[in-house]
Scaffold this active site. Structure first.
Site, PDB file in Angstrom:
ATOM      1  N   SER A   1       0.854  -1.199   0.000  1.00 41.36           N
ATOM      2  CA  SER A   1       0.000   0.000   0.000  1.00 41.36           C
ATOM      3  C   SER A   1       0.888   1.247   0.000  1.00 41.36           C
ATOM      4  O   SER A   1       2.113   1.146   0.140  1.00 41.36           O
ATOM      5  CB  SER A   1      -0.863  -0.003   1.261  1.00 41.36           C
ATOM      6  OG  SER A   1      -0.030   0.127   2.400  1.00 41.36           O
TER       7      SER A   1
ATOM      8  N   ASP B   1      -1.313  -1.395  -3.826  1.00 47.66           N
ATOM      9  CA  ASP B   1      -2.666  -1.558  -3.281  1.00 47.66           C
ATOM     10  C   ASP B   1      -3.249  -0.180  -2.954  1.00 47.66           C
ATOM     11  O   ASP B   1      -2.588   0.623  -2.282  1.00 47.66           O
ATOM     12  CB  ASP B   1      -2.542  -2.425  -2.006  1.00 47.66           C
ATOM     13  CG  ASP B   1      -3.877  -2.858  -1.440  1.00 47.66           C
ATOM     14  OD1 ASP B   1      -4.829  -3.013  -2.223  1.00 47.66           O
ATOM     15  OD2 ASP B   1      -3.951  -3.066  -0.212  1.00 47.66           O
TER      16      ASP B   1
ATOM     17  N   GLU C   1     -11.276   0.614  -8.881  1.00 46.82           N
ATOM     18  CA  GLU C   1     -12.272   0.247  -7.859  1.00 46.82           C
ATOM     19  C   GLU C   1     -13.586   0.942  -8.159  1.00 46.82           C
ATOM     20  O   GLU C   1     -13.633   2.131  -8.455  1.00 46.82           O
ATOM     21  CB  GLU C   1     -11.803   0.613  -6.441  1.00 46.82           C
ATOM     22  CG  GLU C   1     -12.887   0.298  -5.408  1.00 46.82           C
ATOM     23  CD  GLU C   1     -12.390   0.196  -3.967  1.00 46.82           C
ATOM     24  OE1 GLU C   1     -11.248  -0.247  -3.765  1.00 46.82           O
ATOM     25  OE2 GLU C   1     -13.163   0.541  -3.056  1.00 46.82           O
TER      26      GLU C   1
ATOM     27  N   GLY D   1     -10.913  -6.735   1.196  1.00 44.29           N
ATOM     28  CA  GLY D   1     -11.407  -6.992   2.552  1.00 44.29           C
ATOM     29  C   GLY D   1     -11.792  -8.437   2.790  1.00 44.29           C
ATOM     30  O   GLY D   1     -12.847  -8.725   3.359  1.00 44.29           O
TER      31      GLY D   1
ATOM     32  N   SER E   1     -10.073 -10.974   4.448  1.00 42.53           N
ATOM     33  CA  SER E   1      -9.462 -11.751   5.535  1.00 42.53           C
ATOM     34  C   SER E   1     -10.525 -12.529   6.304  1.00 42.53           C
ATOM     35  O   SER E   1     -11.640 -12.036   6.509  1.00 42.53           O
ATOM     36  CB  SER E   1      -8.689 -10.833   6.492  1.00 42.53           C
ATOM     37  OG  SER E   1      -7.391 -10.599   5.985  1.00 42.53           O
TER      38      SER E   1
ATOM     39  N   ILE F   1      -5.733 -10.074   0.936  1.00 37.45           N
ATOM     40  CA  ILE F   1      -5.546 -10.463   2.345  1.00 37.45           C
ATOM     41  C   ILE F   1      -4.431  -9.623   2.978  1.00 37.45           C
ATOM     42  O   ILE F   1      -3.276  -9.659   2.526  1.00 37.45           O
ATOM     43  CB  ILE F   1      -5.132 -11.957   2.451  1.00 37.45           C
ATOM     44  CG1 ILE F   1      -6.184 -12.883   1.815  1.00 37.45           C
ATOM     45  CG2 ILE F   1      -4.834 -12.341   3.902  1.00 37.45           C
ATOM     46  CD1 ILE F   1      -7.475 -13.055   2.593  1.00 37.45           C
TER      47      ILE F   1
ATOM     48  N   THR G   1      -5.156  -8.264   6.757  1.00 38.50           N
ATOM     49  CA  THR G   1      -5.419  -8.400   8.196  1.00 38.50           C
ATOM     50  C   THR G   1      -4.998  -9.752   8.770  1.00 38.50           C
ATOM     51  O   THR G   1      -4.404  -9.814   9.850  1.00 38.50           O
ATOM     52  CB  THR G   1      -6.925  -8.135   8.458  1.00 38.50           C
ATOM     53  OG1 THR G   1      -7.206  -6.805   8.044  1.00 38.50           O
ATOM     54  CG2 THR G   1      -7.272  -8.299   9.920  1.00 38.50           C
TER      55      THR G   1
ATOM     56  N   ARG H   1      -1.396  -9.702   9.427  1.00 30.15           N
ATOM     57  CA  ARG H   1      -1.093  -8.815  10.567  1.00 30.15           C
ATOM     58  C   ARG H   1      -1.381  -9.524  11.891  1.00 30.15           C
ATOM     59  O   ARG H   1      -0.612  -9.422  12.843  1.00 30.15           O
ATOM     60  CB  ARG H   1      -1.981  -7.571  10.510  1.00 30.15           C
ATOM     61  CG  ARG H   1      -1.681  -6.659   9.347  1.00 30.15           C
ATOM     62  CD  ARG H   1      -2.597  -5.450   9.386  1.00 30.15           C
ATOM     63  NE  ARG H   1      -2.305  -4.568   8.262  1.00 30.15           N
ATOM     64  CZ  ARG H   1      -2.707  -3.316   8.189  1.00 30.15           C
ATOM     65  NH1 ARG H   1      -3.441  -2.789   9.137  1.00 30.15           N
ATOM     66  NH2 ARG H   1      -2.383  -2.571   7.143  1.00 30.15           N
TER      67      ARG H   1
HETATM   68  O1  G3H Z   1      -6.449  -1.221   2.254  1.00 22.47           O
HETATM   69  C1  G3H Z   1      -6.051  -1.814   3.191  1.00 22.47           C
HETATM   70  C2  G3H Z   1      -4.863  -2.660   3.230  1.00 22.47           C
HETATM   71  O2  G3H Z   1      -5.030  -3.548   4.300  1.00 22.47           O
HETATM   72  C3  G3H Z   1      -3.591  -1.864   3.354  1.00 22.47           C
HETATM   73  O3  G3H Z   1      -3.521  -1.261   4.587  1.00 22.47           O
HETATM   74  O4  G3H Z   1      -2.900   1.104   4.089  1.00 22.47           O
HETATM   75  O5  G3H Z   1      -2.711   0.178   6.381  1.00 22.47           O
HETATM   76  O6  G3H Z   1      -1.129  -0.532   4.580  1.00 22.47           O
HETATM   77  P1  G3H Z   1      -2.508  -0.051   4.905  1.00 22.47           P
HETATM   78  P1  13P Z   2      -8.353  -7.314   4.833  1.00 19.14           P
HETATM   79  O1  13P Z   2      -8.290  -6.163   5.792  1.00 19.14           O
HETATM   80  O2  13P Z   2      -9.640  -8.048   4.974  1.00 19.14           O
HETATM   81  O3  13P Z   2      -7.167  -8.193   4.931  1.00 19.14           O
HETATM   82  O4  13P Z   2      -8.374  -6.701   3.351  1.00 19.14           O
HETATM   83  C1  13P Z   2      -7.173  -6.366   2.711  1.00 19.14           C
HETATM   84  C2  13P Z   2      -7.377  -5.552   1.479  1.00 19.14           C
HETATM   85  O5  13P Z   2      -8.438  -5.471   0.894  1.00 19.14           O
HETATM   86  C3  13P Z   2      -6.195  -4.861   0.957  1.00 19.14           C
HETATM   87  O6  13P Z   2      -6.493  -4.025  -0.112  1.00 19.14           O
HETATM   88 ZN    ZN Z   3      -8.451  -3.162  -0.140  1.00 15.97          ZN
END
Ligand code: G3H
Ligand code: 13P
Ligand code: ZN
Length: 398
Positions: A57, A92, A143, A224, A226, A267, A269, A272
């Site tokens: 990200s 991401d 998106e 999303g 996870s 995936i 979360t 993490r």
């Molecule tokens: O979009 C959500 C992903 O889990 C990336 O998260 O922006 O905290 O790295 P982050």
């Molecule tokens: P989770 O928070 O469900 O792992 O989703 C991750 C995600 O969509 C990253 O772009």
């Molecule tokens: Zn996402």
């Protein structure tokens, strides 16, 4: 470095071909922030003989000091492991600036998330990145619709579901290769009720792609996703965590979404949580760790609340609620970025090496299991490796 990256397009194409032959499958897309995590994901893919998407990200790029540093870290892990499965390095939830930067810095696919804009502007913004990225053979994900919860810096109160009838139009007009369709999932460990999920949106979107014969060229993405395993949350809470009200997407829902047309599953979360469980247990099992390891001492102080924990934007977080490893790894980054970017086994810190090996193993097993669930296990050999970035650029140019 010799390691090679592919656009995510041939990977999702292999998943689509397998699905058409009656073996529903999707490519796992796993978020990465530091070296041991990268090796863990790669090891999981290796064990599953799966292709995979490693995604960073904007927050991950910032954490490592730039997209080039993330690219370096991944290629280094691939080289060290002699990793040969086809994979993509993906941005991401990017914006225009970060997406162009990642194309310039060697990412092989990028996401442009302009979902906060109205549809015509979203399409225009996505198209701008498509033109920029496709010239280098780099794949693009857009998106459409909005996920509930917090998505990077875009906060949405409630999900705005994607209109399935518009999905082929969005893809055709923007030229994006893949589209994240909002069907009720949300980011993070507190996903709420499964009644918000409407897999019918995936079913109808995919039917639309098939009707226009677009399904082998354009792909649907589920964010999303996870599963937030209860055992992981319990483990975290047994060793000092105070996570409450957690829930993920049940396995059967993910499998169903893949059966209905999702070809990339995101995936973050779950990884993490696995990493946090390992750190919490290790610190609890080794009470005087600061005497053995300066690095682990620094991390311990964040878990104990002695060093205030912050989220990726610098806002305070309660130390019992820690989920994002960057919150407790930030002070380590401040000591020396190499600790979290280079091969940790070269450090003279046996305890830290031990815990990072445990992190690597925990992630590897979880990723392997997810690849089996996603139907991508065994698919590495099915990817058309002739579709290099150069070949993709030539194809887009036609
Ligand atoms: O979009 C959500 C992903 O889990 C990336 O998260 O922006 O905290 O790295 P982050
Ligand atoms: P989770 O928070 O469900 O792992 O989703 C991750 C995600 O969509 C990253 O772009
Ligand atoms: Zn996402």
């Amino acid at each position: 470095m010799a390691a090679k990256l592919y656009s995510f397009v041939p990977l999702m194409q292999a998943a689509e071909q397998a699905s058409l032959k009656g073996h529903p499958s999707a490519v796992g897309a796993f978020n990465v922030n530091f070296y041991a995590q990268a090796e863990g994901i790669l090891e999981g893919l290796k064990r599953a003989e799966a292709p995979g998407i490693i995604q960073a990200s904007k927050g991950a790029n910032k954490f490592q000091g730039g997209a080039d540093k993330i690219q370096y870290m991944l290629l280094k892990a691939m080289d060290n492991m002699k990793f040969g499965n086809p994979i993509a390095l993906h941005l991401d939830h990017g914006d225009t600036k970060s997406a162009k930067d990642c194309v310039d810095k060697g990412f092989s696919s990028v996401m442009i998330d302009a979902s906060k804009l109205d549809e015509p502007q979203n399409i225009e913004t996505t198209k701008e990145i498509v033109l920029y990225a496709h010239a280098k053979g780099v794949g693009v994900e857009g998106e459409y619709g909005k996920l509930a919860g917090v998505e990077e810096d875009i906060a949405h109160e409630n999900t705005t579901y994607a209109d399935p009838k518009f999905v082929p139009v969005f893809l055709d007009r923007s030229g994006a290769d893949a589209l994240a369709v909002a069907y009720g999932t949300s980011h993070g460990p507190n996903k709420g009720k499964t009644s918000a999920l409407n897999v019918g949106i995936v079913t109808e979107s995919y039917a639309g792609l098939k009707a226009y014969r677009m399904n082998t060229r354009y792909f649907l993405v589920g964010h999303g996703s996870s599963t937030v395993p209860k055992e992981l949350v319990d483990e975290i809470n047994r060793f000092g965590g105070t996570l409450k009200g957690t829930s993920g997407v049940p396995d059967y829902m993910i499998k169903n979404a893949i059966k209905e047309g999702i070809r990339k599953v995101n995936i973050d979360t779950d990884l993490r949580l696995g990493i946090t469980a390992v750190f919490r247990k290790y610190l609890s099992d080794h009470k005087d760790i600061e005497k053995k390891s300066e690095i682990l001492g620094v991390i311990k102080r964040v878990f104990s609340g002695e060093t205030p924990a912050k989220d990726k934007d610098g806002n305070p977080v309660d130390s019992g609620g820690l989920v994002d490893p960057r919150s407790y790894l930030d002070p380590v980054m401040a000591m020396d970025p190499g600790i979290l970017r280079e091969d940790y086994r070269k450090l003279k810190d046996e305890a830290f090496i031990e815990v990072m090996n445990m992190v690597r193993e925990r992630i590897a097993e979880h990723v392997k299991g997810l690849c089996v669930m996603f139907g991508s296990a065994g698919l590495a050999s099915q990817v058309d490796t002739g579709m290099t970035l150069e070949a993709m650029a030539a194809q887009y140019g036609k």
